[in-house]
Design an enzyme around this catalytic site. Structure first.
Site, mmCIF file in Angstrom:
data_model
loop_
_atom_site.group_PDB
_atom_site.id
_atom_site.type_symbol
_atom_site.label_atom_id
_atom_site.label_comp_id
_atom_site.label_asym_id
_atom_site.label_seq_id
_atom_site.Cartn_x
_atom_site.Cartn_y
_atom_site.Cartn_z
ATOM 1 N N ALA A 216 54.983 27.891 -31.764
ATOM 2 C CA ALA A 216 54.783 29.344 -31.126
ATOM 3 C C ALA A 216 55.048 29.092 -29.627
ATOM 4 O O ALA A 216 55.065 30.192 -28.763
ATOM 5 C CB ALA A 216 53.464 30.011 -31.478
ATOM 6 N N CYS A 217 54.888 28.030 -28.964
ATOM 7 C CA CYS A 217 54.888 27.732 -27.518
ATOM 8 C C CYS A 217 56.530 28.029 -26.956
ATOM 9 O O CYS A 217 56.578 27.853 -25.781
ATOM 10 C CB CYS A 217 54.354 26.539 -27.256
ATOM 11 S SG CYS A 217 52.653 26.514 -27.054
ATOM 12 N N TYR B 154 56.304 21.844 -22.690
ATOM 13 C CA TYR B 154 55.943 21.448 -24.191
ATOM 14 C C TYR B 154 56.891 22.396 -25.039
ATOM 15 O O TYR B 154 57.752 21.841 -25.911
ATOM 16 C CB TYR B 154 54.718 21.649 -24.566
ATOM 17 C CG TYR B 154 54.264 21.674 -26.061
ATOM 18 C CD1 TYR B 154 54.088 20.434 -26.691
ATOM 19 C CD2 TYR B 154 53.875 22.757 -26.579
ATOM 20 C CE1 TYR B 154 53.946 20.253 -28.027
ATOM 21 C CE2 TYR B 154 53.691 22.762 -27.969
ATOM 22 C CZ TYR B 154 53.357 21.639 -28.711
ATOM 23 O OH TYR B 154 53.172 21.575 -29.874
ATOM 24 N N LYS C 84 60.433 21.847 -27.386
ATOM 25 C CA LYS C 84 60.334 22.233 -28.867
ATOM 26 C C LYS C 84 61.677 23.128 -29.103
ATOM 27 O O LYS C 84 62.473 22.878 -30.045
ATOM 28 C CB LYS C 84 59.254 23.046 -29.225
ATOM 29 C CG LYS C 84 57.856 22.328 -29.297
ATOM 30 C CD LYS C 84 57.879 21.494 -30.482
ATOM 31 C CE LYS C 84 56.760 20.583 -30.835
ATOM 32 N NZ LYS C 84 56.726 19.553 -31.773
ATOM 33 N N ASN D 270 48.832 27.550 -33.803
ATOM 34 C CA ASN D 270 47.681 27.051 -33.720
ATOM 35 C C ASN D 270 47.035 26.660 -35.191
ATOM 36 O O ASN D 270 46.307 27.285 -35.664
ATOM 37 C CB ASN D 270 46.653 28.035 -33.171
ATOM 38 C CG ASN D 270 47.003 28.041 -31.681
ATOM 39 O OD1 ASN D 270 46.955 27.399 -30.903
ATOM 40 N ND2 ASN D 270 46.939 29.536 -31.064
ATOM 41 N N ALA E 178 41.500 24.790 -28.995
ATOM 42 C CA ALA E 178 40.331 25.879 -28.981
ATOM 43 C C ALA E 178 39.354 25.694 -30.083
ATOM 44 O O ALA E 178 37.931 25.414 -29.750
ATOM 45 C CB ALA E 178 40.676 27.220 -28.787
ATOM 46 N N LYS F 68 31.537 22.042 -28.928
ATOM 47 C CA LYS F 68 30.380 22.505 -27.726
ATOM 48 C C LYS F 68 29.412 23.324 -28.608
ATOM 49 O O LYS F 68 28.353 23.195 -27.898
ATOM 50 C CB LYS F 68 31.182 23.516 -26.750
ATOM 51 C CG LYS F 68 32.264 23.007 -25.923
ATOM 52 C CD LYS F 68 32.941 24.009 -25.063
ATOM 53 C CE LYS F 68 33.877 23.528 -24.081
ATOM 54 N NZ LYS F 68 34.553 24.241 -23.510
ATOM 55 N N THR G 170 43.990 36.319 -26.501
ATOM 56 C CA THR G 170 43.768 36.126 -27.946
ATOM 57 C C THR G 170 44.941 35.178 -28.696
ATOM 58 O O THR G 170 45.703 34.742 -27.802
ATOM 59 C CB THR G 170 44.397 37.592 -28.410
ATOM 60 O OG1 THR G 170 45.632 38.014 -27.853
ATOM 61 C CG2 THR G 170 43.329 38.778 -28.284
HETATM 62 P P1 NAD Z 1 48.679 15.228 -33.317
HETATM 63 O O1 NAD Z 1 48.735 15.009 -31.832
HETATM 64 O O2 NAD Z 1 47.570 15.083 -34.150
HETATM 65 O O3 NAD Z 1 50.100 14.528 -34.034
HETATM 66 C C1 NAD Z 1 51.192 13.958 -33.614
HETATM 67 C C2 NAD Z 1 51.372 12.565 -33.791
HETATM 68 O O4 NAD Z 1 52.259 11.989 -33.129
HETATM 69 C C3 NAD Z 1 50.176 11.624 -33.215
HETATM 70 O O5 NAD Z 1 49.410 10.909 -34.280
HETATM 71 C C4 NAD Z 1 50.789 10.588 -32.254
HETATM 72 O O6 NAD Z 1 50.361 9.281 -32.015
HETATM 73 C C5 NAD Z 1 52.214 10.778 -33.004
HETATM 74 N N1 NAD Z 1 53.150 10.184 -31.725
HETATM 75 C C6 NAD Z 1 53.238 10.614 -30.511
HETATM 76 N N2 NAD Z 1 54.253 9.775 -29.987
HETATM 77 C C7 NAD Z 1 54.796 8.973 -30.798
HETATM 78 C C8 NAD Z 1 55.677 7.845 -30.747
HETATM 79 N N3 NAD Z 1 56.214 7.749 -29.722
HETATM 80 N N4 NAD Z 1 56.031 7.107 -31.902
HETATM 81 C C9 NAD Z 1 55.270 7.484 -33.114
HETATM 82 N N5 NAD Z 1 54.282 8.393 -33.237
HETATM 83 C C10 NAD Z 1 54.009 9.181 -32.026
HETATM 84 O O7 NAD Z 1 49.403 16.613 -33.430
HETATM 85 P P2 NAD Z 1 49.442 17.688 -34.711
HETATM 86 O O8 NAD Z 1 48.480 18.830 -34.513
HETATM 87 O O9 NAD Z 1 49.134 16.929 -35.823
HETATM 88 O O10 NAD Z 1 50.799 18.338 -34.574
HETATM 89 C C11 NAD Z 1 51.946 17.722 -35.430
HETATM 90 C C12 NAD Z 1 53.388 18.484 -34.879
HETATM 91 O O11 NAD Z 1 53.097 19.882 -34.995
HETATM 92 C C13 NAD Z 1 53.722 18.250 -33.442
HETATM 93 O O12 NAD Z 1 54.903 18.065 -33.456
HETATM 94 C C14 NAD Z 1 53.046 19.263 -32.873
HETATM 95 O O13 NAD Z 1 53.797 19.733 -31.574
HETATM 96 C C15 NAD Z 1 53.380 20.610 -33.962
HETATM 97 N N6 NAD Z 1 52.635 21.737 -33.729
HETATM 98 C C16 NAD Z 1 50.915 21.725 -33.927
HETATM 99 C C17 NAD Z 1 50.536 22.994 -33.660
HETATM 100 C C18 NAD Z 1 48.769 22.576 -33.842
HETATM 101 O O14 NAD Z 1 48.338 23.761 -33.682
HETATM 102 N N7 NAD Z 1 48.298 21.544 -34.180
HETATM 103 C C19 NAD Z 1 50.993 24.082 -33.163
HETATM 104 C C20 NAD Z 1 52.349 23.976 -32.949
HETATM 105 C C21 NAD Z 1 53.078 22.749 -33.245
#
Ligand code: NAD
Length: 329
Positions: A118-119, A148, A152, A177, A192, A199, A218
């Site tokens: 969503a970013c 970021y 994306k 999120n 968050a 916390k 929000t």
């Molecule tokens: P996370 O950080 O827990 O997982 C990402 C994983 O990628 C990590 O374990 C990290 O070690 C691995 N990684 C990073 N660099 C690497 C590399 N060079 N080689 C191999 N592995 C590597 O994040 P998440 O919350 O599980 O998110 C997963 C995906 O979803 C991401 O692409 C994130 O941008 C996207 N996303 C997540 C959210 C959220 O709210 N969690 C929201 C929007 C998008």
């Protein structure tokens, strides 16, 4: 048995996804630069390797039919919005996507799932906390509020370009999120819901916690199980996206803190301090997912928060016990 690959399986959503795919009967190869911090995912094969490295990427895609690309250099507002990690975020995540898509396409991977965010939505559409605009078609003209988000958006376009020119199948989701147990809850990359759960778990009844900003900003938060339901439905559909996968239950950060206090059975005071914030308001718009997949997330936020708070409170209690044991030695 169909062979699938989960990139980023040592992370929060990737770890949960491996478990879900195993339950569905797939043969799963997992890859990450680090091991999972809390629970080793039940993959058939786990490659500990850096996907920026072409040799690791090539090894990862061998014999794979479906790829779920979730690996990224990411974190919550404290990681993304300070500006200190911009170069790393852009370089690392773009390198991973360039490698995985190119080597994957050459190795004959049929379907690619890409986790966008969503970013990517323009900051100027998210200035009113009560009325943010995040419909999929509002992404352009582009104006994300972080590097970021720009990475994306670049990678969404990269996947779509490969689909047009090389004929691979692509599915793109914009996550809003995602939260739940087994996610980062301390150390600076936490988001968050996890930060507030920690916390509140650490603070006695009547104590005080810090909140970044006025707390009127929000967001909506989606429990990880529903996120994975959306991912699997999207992959098995013939819809490319990009499509939002998020909750439409928008709350302020102050309200979120109030809900967690209720779960914890505590009342703590909120002290608002300056901090990295992101946009004023954001909510998922689920019109497209409903129309195209005939499904949208529907579970109440409170339900997922209860499970998440319980897990984080256990982590906090274990850490307190460990510190006490060390101090008594
Ligand atoms: P996370 O950080 O827990 O997982 C990402 C994983 O990628 C990590 O374990 C990290 O070690 C691995 N990684 C990073 N660099 C690497 C590399 N060079 N080689 C191999 N592995 C590597 O994040 P998440 O919350 O599980 O998110 C997963 C995906 O979803 C991401 O692409 C994130 O941008 C996207 N996303 C997540 C959210 C959220 O709210 N969690 C929201 C929007 C998008």
């Amino acid at each position: 048995m169909k062979k699938v690959l989960v990139c980023g399986a040592g992370g929060f959503i990737g770890g949960h996804l491996v478990k879900r795919l195993k339950e569905e009967g797939f043969w799963v190869r997992a890859v990450d630069i680090k091991n999972h911090e809390y629970a080793a995912p039940p993959a058939d094969q786990f490659i500990l390797g850096d996907l920026r490295n072409p040799e690791v990427a090539k090894q990862a895609v061998e014999g794979i039919e479906d790829m779920y690309q979730l690996a990224a250099d990411m974190g919550g507002a404290g990681y993304i919005f300070t500006g200190d990690h911009d170069a790393a975020v852009m370089h690392n995540s773009a390198s991973i996507n360039l490698n995985m898509l190119d080597f994957g396409a050459k190795a004959g991977v049929k379907r690619f799932f890409y986790s966008s965010s969503a970013c990517i939505y323009p900051a100027h559409n998210q200035t009113d906390p009560d009325n943010p605009k995040c419909s999929e078609d509002s992404a352009y003209p582009a104006a994300p509020d972080s590097e970021y988000g720009w990475e994306k958006l670049f990678s969404e376009r990269l996947y779509l370009a490969y689909m047009r020119n090389l004929g691979v199948q692509v599915r793109i989701a914009r996550f809003h999120n995602i939260f739940g147990p087994l996610g980062t809850w301390q150390g600076g990359r936490e988001k968050a819901p996890a930060a507030l759960c920690r916390k509140i778990a650490e603070t006695p009844d009547g104590g005080e916690i810090e909140i970044w900003g006025d707390g009127i900003q929000t967001r909506s938060f989606l429990y990880v199980d529903e996120c994975l339901e959306g991912v699997r439905r999207l992959l098995e559909s013939d819809f490319t996206g990009p499509v939002n996968i998020g909750s439409e239950e928008m709350v302020s950060i102050n309200q979120l803190a109030g809900m967690i206090m209720e779960i914890a059975g505590k009342k703590v005071n909120l002290r608002h301090i300056p901090g990295p914030l992101g946009v004023r308001g954001r909510n998922s718009d689920n019109k497209m997912i409903r129309e195209r997949l005939g499904w949208a997330p529907s579970r109440p936020l409170l339900e997922g928060l209860e499970k998440t708070y319980t897990w984080i409170a256990e982590q906090v209690a274990e850490q307190v016990a460990e510190h006490a044991a060390v101090a008594s030695r």
